[in-house]
Design an enzyme around this catalytic site. Structure first.
Site, short mmCIF file in Angstrom:
data_model
loop_
_atom_site.label_atom_id
_atom_site.label_comp_id
_atom_site.label_asym_id
_atom_site.label_seq_id
_atom_site.Cartn_x
_atom_site.Cartn_y
_atom_site.Cartn_z
N ASP A 98 0.83 -1.20 0.00
CA ASP A 98 0.00 0.00 0.00
C ASP A 98 0.87 1.25 0.00
O ASP A 98 1.82 1.35 0.79
CB ASP A 98 -0.89 0.00 1.26
CG ASP A 98 -2.14 0.83 1.08
OD1 ASP A 98 -2.33 1.40 0.00
OD2 ASP A 98 -2.92 0.89 2.05
N HIS A 115 4.74 3.51 -8.93
CA HIS A 115 4.85 2.08 -9.23
C HIS A 115 6.29 1.69 -9.51
O HIS A 115 6.74 0.62 -9.12
CB HIS A 115 3.96 1.72 -10.41
CG HIS A 115 2.50 1.93 -10.14
ND1 HIS A 115 1.91 1.58 -8.95
CD2 HIS A 115 1.52 2.48 -10.90
CE1 HIS A 115 0.62 1.89 -8.99
NE2 HIS A 115 0.36 2.44 -10.16
N LEU A 209 10.45 -21.02 -4.01
CA LEU A 209 9.49 -20.07 -3.42
C LEU A 209 8.19 -20.15 -4.19
O LEU A 209 8.20 -20.20 -5.43
CB LEU A 209 10.06 -18.64 -3.50
CG LEU A 209 9.10 -17.51 -3.12
CD1 LEU A 209 8.79 -17.55 -1.62
CD2 LEU A 209 9.70 -16.15 -3.51
#
Length: 322
Positions: A98, A115, A209
């Site tokens: 956020d 971004h 992962l």
């Protein structure tokens, strides 16, 4: 001024992961903290960052930002930072990323500049999860609530998602990362769905992962679709109503794609103190960590602090230690 529709190809490892996961665009209301403007964009040897501690102090630090040019491998596993214990590391970390938009707005920049800054923060967290033995990382990329945003913004985000999936598939395989996409796919373009299916299929056996990307997802949606699935099974005579229990519901949730469906730790940046309709069932006993930094300001130091806080807690799951 650069356009959000212009992308730059990079040789950095895990660029796909970062581009893909920086889709979530938060709201713009926030009391901001100052940050060294442009540091994340320039990446010229040092990077200034703010770290907010649980003791409510903000400190400024400098860390090296030498970037690796190849995919990380098992040989690159690094010793855990001082104070972290391997046996207490969470298996599953979830993140609500956020603050990209607010970070950019606070500096008079365009949203896509936020971004770009968020890209670097996320890249670091993904790599640290792989190096420190965290097995699952789930990130909130695009909420069902985000569909109310302007169509031009949504189209750009989905197009970016699709392009980066296509261009970085080989990188995923080399990094031994498994990608799982969860969420309501009914509104996604057919071309994007095709690419998602391909990426999931190609990476399904990767083990280093598991990166779970929530796109078109919400916690309410997940519970609702699980209930519908169970109701259909009752209707079809597969199960009896009396057989419905927590285990059955958990099997129908979209997080059944992983061996560890329940996050041990949830991190939310930007100082907001809510879970915003994310993994509502799965977060029942998750430890919560709320960081003051906007997402582009969150990095290694913030991640270490969240993990330290997690390791200092006693998890009783409703019981009581004698």
């Amino acid at each position: 001024m650069s356009s959000p529709y212009t992308t730059t190809t990079t040789s950095l490892d895990l660029s796909f992961l970062i581009k893909m996961l920086s889709l979530r665009v938060p709201s713009t209301s926030f009391h901001s903290r100052r940050f060294n403007a442009g540091a994340l964009e320039r990446r010229i040897g040092t990077d200034c960052f703010l770290s907010f501690s649980h003791r409510k102090r903000t400190r400024l630090g400098v860390r090296s930002t030498k970037l690796e040019t190849g995919p990380f491998t098992a040989a690159e596993e690094e010793t855990l930072p001082e104070g972290l214990q391997e046996e207490l590391m969470p298996k599953h970390v979830a993140v609500i990323m956020d603050g990209n938009g607010r970070w950019a707005k606070n500096k008079g920049l365009q949203p896509w500049d936020g971004h770009r800054a968020g890209v670097e923060a996320l890249r670091e967290i993904v790599e640290l999860c792989g190096k420190w033995g965290i097995q699952v990382l789930t990130v909130f990329a695009f909420s069902t609530d985000n569909w109310i945003r302007p169509k031009i913004e949504i189209d750009f985000l989905l197009s970016l998602f699709e392009r980066t999936l296509k261009s970085e598939l080989d990188t995923l395989a080399k990094n031994n990362v498994r990608i799982s996409i969860i969420g309501d796919s009914s509104k996604l373009p057919k071309s994007l769905l095709k690419v998602i299916n391909e990426v999931e299929e190609v990476t399904k056996n990767n083990t280093r992962l598991q990166l779970i990307v929530a796109v078109g997802y919400s916690g309410k949606y997940d519970v609702l679709q699980a209930c519908r699935g169970i109701a259909q099974r009752v209707k079809d005579g597969e199960i009896e109503v009396e057989e419905i229990d927590e285990r059955l519901i958990e099997q129908e949730l979209e997080t059944n794609c992983t061996e560890f469906p329940y996050p041990d730790l949830l991190i939310r940046t930007s100082g907001e103190l809510r879970v915003s309709n994310f993994l509502l069932w799965q977060l029942a006993y998750t430890e919560l960590f709320f960081a003051q930094e906007l997402w582009p300001d969150f990095g290694r130091t913030g991640f270490i602090e969240a993990l330290m806080s997690f390791q200092q807690r006693q998890r009783r799951f409703g019981g009581r230690k004698s």
